[in-house]
Design an enzyme around this catalytic site. Structure first.
Site, PDB file in Angstrom:
ATOM      1  N   LEU A 127       0.839  -1.202   0.000  1.00 41.74           N
ATOM      2  CA  LEU A 127       0.000   0.000   0.000  1.00 41.74           C
ATOM      3  C   LEU A 127       0.876   1.255   0.000  1.00 41.74           C
ATOM      4  O   LEU A 127       0.858   2.039  -0.944  1.00 41.74           O
ATOM      5  CB  LEU A 127      -0.915  -0.026   1.243  1.00 41.74           C
ATOM      6  CG  LEU A 127      -1.661   1.281   1.541  1.00 41.74           C
ATOM      7  CD1 LEU A 127      -2.639   1.623   0.436  1.00 41.74           C
ATOM      8  CD2 LEU A 127      -2.387   1.193   2.891  1.00 41.74           C
ATOM      9  N   ASP A 128       1.645   1.424   1.057  1.00 40.22           N
ATOM     10  CA  ASP A 128       2.459   2.624   1.267  1.00 40.22           C
ATOM     11  C   ASP A 128       3.747   2.159   1.912  1.00 40.22           C
ATOM     12  O   ASP A 128       3.800   2.060   3.133  1.00 40.22           O
ATOM     13  CB  ASP A 128       1.692   3.607   2.160  1.00 40.22           C
ATOM     14  CG  ASP A 128       2.543   4.796   2.587  1.00 40.22           C
ATOM     15  OD1 ASP A 128       3.641   4.974   2.053  1.00 40.22           O
ATOM     16  OD2 ASP A 128       2.083   5.552   3.472  1.00 40.22           O
ATOM     17  N   PRO A 129       4.743   1.800   1.153  1.00 38.65           N
ATOM     18  CA  PRO A 129       4.926   2.034  -0.275  1.00 38.65           C
ATOM     19  C   PRO A 129       4.283   0.958  -1.159  1.00 38.65           C
ATOM     20  O   PRO A 129       4.251  -0.209  -0.777  1.00 38.65           O
ATOM     21  CB  PRO A 129       6.446   1.963  -0.420  1.00 38.65           C
ATOM     22  CG  PRO A 129       6.880   0.955   0.605  1.00 38.65           C
ATOM     23  CD  PRO A 129       5.931   1.144   1.760  1.00 38.65           C
ATOM     24  N   ASP A 132       0.758   3.852  -3.458  1.00 44.53           N
ATOM     25  CA  ASP A 132       1.088   5.287  -3.540  1.00 44.53           C
ATOM     26  C   ASP A 132       2.002   5.566  -4.738  1.00 44.53           C
ATOM     27  O   ASP A 132       1.760   6.493  -5.519  1.00 44.53           O
ATOM     28  CB  ASP A 132       1.721   5.781  -2.227  1.00 44.53           C
ATOM     29  CG  ASP A 132       2.954   4.992  -1.808  1.00 44.53           C
ATOM     30  OD1 ASP A 132       3.203   3.905  -2.379  1.00 44.53           O
ATOM     31  OD2 ASP A 132       3.682   5.464  -0.922  1.00 44.53           O
TER      32      ASP A 132
END
Lengths: 443, 443
Positions: A127-129, A132
């Site tokens: 997800l994050d990273p 994004d």
């Protein structure tokens, strides 16, 4: 038949394993899932005919080598610091690897060897990273292709609790590594604003916050992440005057969390002697100036106008003014706080989590017009197993792994999902799972 | 003839080398002084017939071994982290060693080997640690011998500038390692007060200060040292309800220093990109919230009631509101601040420094009376070479080394000056140099 090895079957692996098994027959995959807990593996694989459930001990070199040798693709869900033995074996035995972790210095150093071995070490694909990178690069490449120039890019993400399960004053429950939440932001946040570098040290990180609004979902607190600067190079926007990355929490969270920061209760560098003989109230007293009033009165005086009634009610709800014994022996303040929060911020079986991501772009078009573009993502979890966090971390990994096994990714070496050959099909397939960014434009 | 090897001829070695050379004929000593700078060694040894001046490179194993082999006593004035190769050679070649540094974990682990080799690894024999141990233990042993019981022990020390040389608003000039001054207090101060542990994190260390008065010398700010707890065991007062060690500065220093702490300018963990292209004012801006007012106005707003006019004038005097270029490239904030302070807080040739130490004891006598005892030491430097710091660090080392060479110390292994056989003759001889504690008793 292709063999996939998934290492780690914890909470964030649920959606990953589900996807792999659901595609296993069509793709002709055998999916081996290994974890220290065989029970966990069996829960997640649920006797699927294409699944092989094993007890996996990452410190057992022989087992690790044997399992990686028989795999075509390895997906490591291990903590970030534990990937390296796996990555080195992948290079040695020429097997592809995918992780959701940041490219560490050691991982980066394997780039040339991985290229020589003809394999992909695919990182930062959660997800994050992860999402994004993919979603930001799609917009950035698009602006550049149309002759525009980015002047500002702010990006925020938070793993939160869904409104319908938001029944505590903090608006927060753990859907992710609790330790990371307690230690979040330690160090100095570095970003750039209107061409000037900005440094925001931990001692005031939770006081200098932004407010972010996501249409239909209200407002959020946003505190700056430690590193926003290195993303300029990754995203091919080295000259951008404003670049900030931050973390989202429900409104009011930061003001209350700042109390723990200012007290010193998030420190993980020293142990409290005989902490098991203390109560939470007594612990608080050890961090407050001496005086004759109650602990609560002392805290109010100590925080002054940095704390309001709402923040105090959040603190009080945690029970830290109570004479209840601390459960951990000789623990650091951060460990004691984490232990308490894991009890108070526990995601319950009926609870749903929610992830929120928002990118804010400002750019000038080819014909010198100023444009704003807001790209927002909100994903809610299905239940406590298939959480929004598990979906948004696991699905990008699963999809990228499928693309690798299908030979659809040409890149070799250490890779992150910032290039079109990866992010386009990745984002397209994520949309079929309801992971869709809403774009909004303004002048 | 006995050979003494002194490693390091910097500022704090002046009085040490002077003492050794003055006693060299009577004691039949040959004194070898080694430093990377031969010029420095020659200045300090001044062609004395019993002195041997050498260029000494601590990383040259052969030279280090050769020199230690020919010595009977080694005195290391190296930075604390660099003693270990010397200490290991001393054990190997059975030579005594003296240092003014804290016993590190590695040094402590040499205890059994040093005992087996029949040598002394004499550490913490300077000012603080050193004279503080000796003078405190003299009082503590005395109280215990008379059947008394200590209930509170607070001890403070500061390397300051003498009043006649105090011509800057901070009341501070460097008589000691500037880096240690800039990084002072990072971490969490730990002490005990009325039987309760107290933890004071760095972010508020310089706001929760004590005021100490030394008769005839006025008042001083005192901030807590990082570790006060471990001294309870060293001083044989494990059950004491109140124990605090702190550092002295001139009044108002802490309130002004807190501005740098709150801004984040004492951080040494990351580098400022292209710092050489920035000015001091610009650097300050990078740590202040954005806004349209002047840098000074922003700082005033940012600090609120944590800063007063006096603190602001101290900050302003350093020139940080000026558009003057920073001299260091890609430096940490702490390095940039240190570089500026080394220019502004430089001890001038005509300047005298001053060290101040004060112990505050409270105890109950055998017949249950409450007593207070204050023991204070003030030493002024002679000039910029024979500073109070050089005297109070170097003379204890020199005297202890003489005692060791004369066979007057029975202890072997890793030793600090907390036992009577060491502190009694040490304090007695220090008195002949004007290093005399003034005691004051009260009920």
């Amino acid at each position: 038949m292709k063999n996939i090895l998934v290492i780690g079957a914890g909470r964030s692996a649920s959606s990953l394993i589900k996807y792999l098994l659901e595609h296993s027959t069509a793709e002709n995959w055998s999916v081996t899932v290994g974890d220290v807990s065989l029970e966990l593996v069996k829960q997640k694989t649920n006797n699927h005919p294409n699944a092989r459930a094993i007890v996996f001990d990452i410190t057992n070199d022989q087992q690790r080598e044997d399992e990686i040798k028989r795999a075509d693709m390895v997906i490591s869900m291990l903590p970030a610091t534990m990937h390296m033995n796996v990555a080195r074996d992948c290079v040695r035995f020429k097997k592809h690897l995918a992780t959701a972790s940041y490219v560490s210095k050691e991982m980066g150093e394997l780039d040339a060897e991985a290229k020589a071995a003809g394999i992909i070490l695919m990182n930062e694909t959660g997800l994050d990273p992860g999402i994004d990178h993919a979603s930001a690069m799609k917009v950035i490449d698009d602006i550049h292709e149309q002759g525009g120039e980015l002047t500002s890019f702010k990006s925020f993400c938070g793993g939160l609790v869904a409104p319908e399960s938001n029944d505590n004053p903090w608006g927060y429950k753990f859907s992710w590594n609790p330790r990371n939440v307690v230690l979040a932001g330690q160090g100095t946040a570095q970003y750039i604003e209107h061409g000037e570098y900005k440094y925001l040290p931990y001692n005031r990180l939770f006081t200098q916050i932004d407010t972010i609004e996501v249409e239909g979902h209200g407002k959020f607190d946003a505190y700056a992440n430690r590193d926003s600067l290195s993303y300029r190079k990754l995203y091919n926007i080295s000259g951008i005057p404003t670049m900030l990355r931050g973390t989202l929490r429900m409104p009011g969270y930061c003001k209350a969390w700042n109390v723990f920061v200012k007290l010193g209760l998030t420190d993980d560098t020293y142990k409290i002697e005989a902490s098991e003989s203390m109560t939470y109230r007594w612990l608080l007293e050890a961090y407050l100036p001496a005086g004759k009033s109650t602990t609560k009165q002392k805290l109010v005086a100590f925080m002054g106008n940095e704390m309001d009634a709402e923040a105090l009610s959040k603190i009080e709800w945690l029970g830290v003014f109570e004479d209840r014994k601390i459960r951990l022996a000789n623990a650091t303040p951060a460990q004691i706080l984490q232990d308490l929060l894991e009890e108070k911020w526990k995601l319950q079986p009926h609870d749903k989590d929610m992830i929120v991501m928002q990118h804010l772009f400002e750019y000038t078009t080819k014909d010198k017009k100023t444009q704003k573009l807001t790209s927002s993502l909100v994903v809610k979890g299905e239940d406590q197993v298939y959480t929004a966090m598990a979906k948004t971390v696991g699905l990008p990994l699963a999809i990228a792994s499928k693309m690798i096994l299908q030979g659809k990714i040409k890149a070799r070496g250490v890779v992150i999902p910032t290039t079109k050959e990866i992010y386009e099909p990745l984002l397209a397939e994520l949309e079929t799972f309801g992971i869709v960014f809403e774009e909004k434009r303004a002048n």
